[in-house]
Design an enzyme around this catalytic site. Structure first.
Site, PDB file in Angstrom:
ATOM      1  N   ALA A   1       5.099  10.993  -0.404  1.00  0.00           N
ATOM      2  CA  ALA A   1       5.785  12.275  -0.285  1.00  0.00           C
ATOM      3  C   ALA A   1       4.794  13.413  -0.067  1.00  0.00           C
ATOM      4  O   ALA A   1       3.670  13.399  -0.573  1.00  0.00           O
ATOM      5  CB  ALA A   1       6.621  12.539  -1.534  1.00  0.00           C
TER       6      ALA A   1
ATOM      7  N   GLY B   1       4.301   6.835  -2.265  1.00  0.00           N
ATOM      8  CA  GLY B   1       5.597   6.512  -1.672  1.00  0.00           C
ATOM      9  C   GLY B   1       5.508   5.639  -0.447  1.00  0.00           C
ATOM     10  O   GLY B   1       6.489   4.986  -0.080  1.00  0.00           O
TER      11      GLY B   1
ATOM     12  N   GLU C   1       5.723   2.308  -1.867  1.00  0.00           N
ATOM     13  CA  GLU C   1       7.085   2.081  -2.334  1.00  0.00           C
ATOM     14  C   GLU C   1       8.012   1.702  -1.188  1.00  0.00           C
ATOM     15  O   GLU C   1       8.894   0.855  -1.342  1.00  0.00           O
ATOM     16  CB  GLU C   1       7.585   3.318  -3.081  1.00  0.00           C
ATOM     17  CG  GLU C   1       6.874   3.483  -4.423  1.00  0.00           C
ATOM     18  CD  GLU C   1       7.231   4.767  -5.132  1.00  0.00           C
ATOM     19  OE1 GLU C   1       7.752   4.700  -6.246  1.00  0.00           O
ATOM     20  OE2 GLU C   1       6.989   5.854  -4.549  1.00  0.00           O
TER      21      GLU C   1
ATOM     22  N   GLU D   1       0.165   8.007  -8.421  1.00  0.00           N
ATOM     23  CA  GLU D   1       1.016   9.097  -8.916  1.00  0.00           C
ATOM     24  C   GLU D   1       0.584   9.649 -10.270  1.00  0.00           C
ATOM     25  O   GLU D   1       0.820  10.823 -10.574  1.00  0.00           O
ATOM     26  CB  GLU D   1       2.475   8.630  -8.995  1.00  0.00           C
ATOM     27  CG  GLU D   1       3.233   8.681  -7.685  1.00  0.00           C
ATOM     28  CD  GLU D   1       3.021   7.450  -6.819  1.00  0.00           C
ATOM     29  OE1 GLU D   1       3.766   7.276  -5.840  1.00  0.00           O
ATOM     30  OE2 GLU D   1       2.107   6.639  -7.120  1.00  0.00           O
TER      31      GLU D   1
END
Length: 265
Positions: A70, A115, A118, A139
């Protein structure tokens, strides 16, 4: 099927010979925001409803990154309620991949972190280049956790203790290390990763794709069930396949000593 290309602002979807390629081109690191996930969600829906597509590849058009995750400025500028809904939407989008009949492959040619990992974890398979860069979930360095499936899918992929280690340290690892812990399924020379992934997807598209889709459902859904329930679920999927045209063709082709002609139904 006729080859098609659909151009979007942050994604391009190419379809040919039973395979869909979803090309990410957000920016140089593919650091995304909500608009990207809206495009990804629409692309997944389009592929799910396309009976001609048997396999899909999620890949990047950026030379050094699959995705850095992100966009941090986007997150910093958003209030907590918005960020919560953003993560929920991302998770709902990625969950569609697991529930799709197609086999999804993440082709990792560059750095795959946060992300980005992910997204890759949500795919059914992950193929990576030997010199693709780093992979991991950093993160914790932002004071948060990997909230779009990172703690859960990683634990199911590499085991709970290794997932805890990677998440609490935030350390990134090399492609070889990722292969060694079974985070990625195949490791290819960097110059061959895209071609090898495309060849694998085409092999799926030319095989008994209806069976492949049910095999995916049996494994992905069954792993969350008690064994006795999972065996029953496997049997129900097998009963569907026994009634399929492809099963009749496969059995007859074996007896005829010829190559089967699959219809995908």
């Amino acid at each position: 099927m006729t080859a098609t290309t659909t151009e979007n602002k942050m994604l391009t979807v190419k379809k040919a010979d039973g395979v869909a390629e979803v090309h990410i081109h957000v920016n140089k690191t593919n650091a995304y925001d909500l608009d990207y996930y809206r495009e990804l969600n629409a692309a997944i829906d389009d592929i799910r409803f396309d009976p001609d597509i048997k396999a899909a590849i999620l890949m990047s058009d950026m030379p050094k990154f699959f995705s850095a995750g992100a966009n941090i400025q986007f997150l910093k500028n958003s209030d907590p309620k918005f960020k919560t809904q953003f993560c929920l939407f991302c998770n709902e989008t990625l969950d569609k991949i697991a529930r799709s009949p197609q086999i999804w492959i993440a082709c990792l040619e560059g750095h795959t972190v946060g992300g980005g990992l992910e997204m890759a974890l949500a795919c059914d398979l992950r193929f990576m280049g030997e010199e693709a860069g780093k992979i991991g979930l950093p993160e914790i360095s932002l004071g948060v956790l990997a909230g779009t499936g990172g703690t859960q899918r990683l634990a199911r992929q590499v085991g709970h203790s290794k997932a805890l280690d990677m998440n609490v340290t935030g350390e990134t690892i090399s492609p070889q290390e990722a292969y060694d812990i079974k985070l990625v399924d195949r490791l290819y020379p960097q110059s061959e990763i895209r071609e090898q992934t495309q060849a694998y997807a085409k092999k799926i598209a030319n095989n008994a794709s209806y069976a492949a889709g049910n095999i995916k459902l049996s494994i992905m859904n069954g792993k969350e069930m008690p064994l006795n329930a999972a065996i029953r679920y496997e049997g129900e999927l097998q009963n569907l396949l026994f009634r399929s045209d492809d099963a009749q063709e496969g059995l007859q082709a074996f007896l005829d000593k010829r190559s089967p002609e699959w219809s995908g139904k």
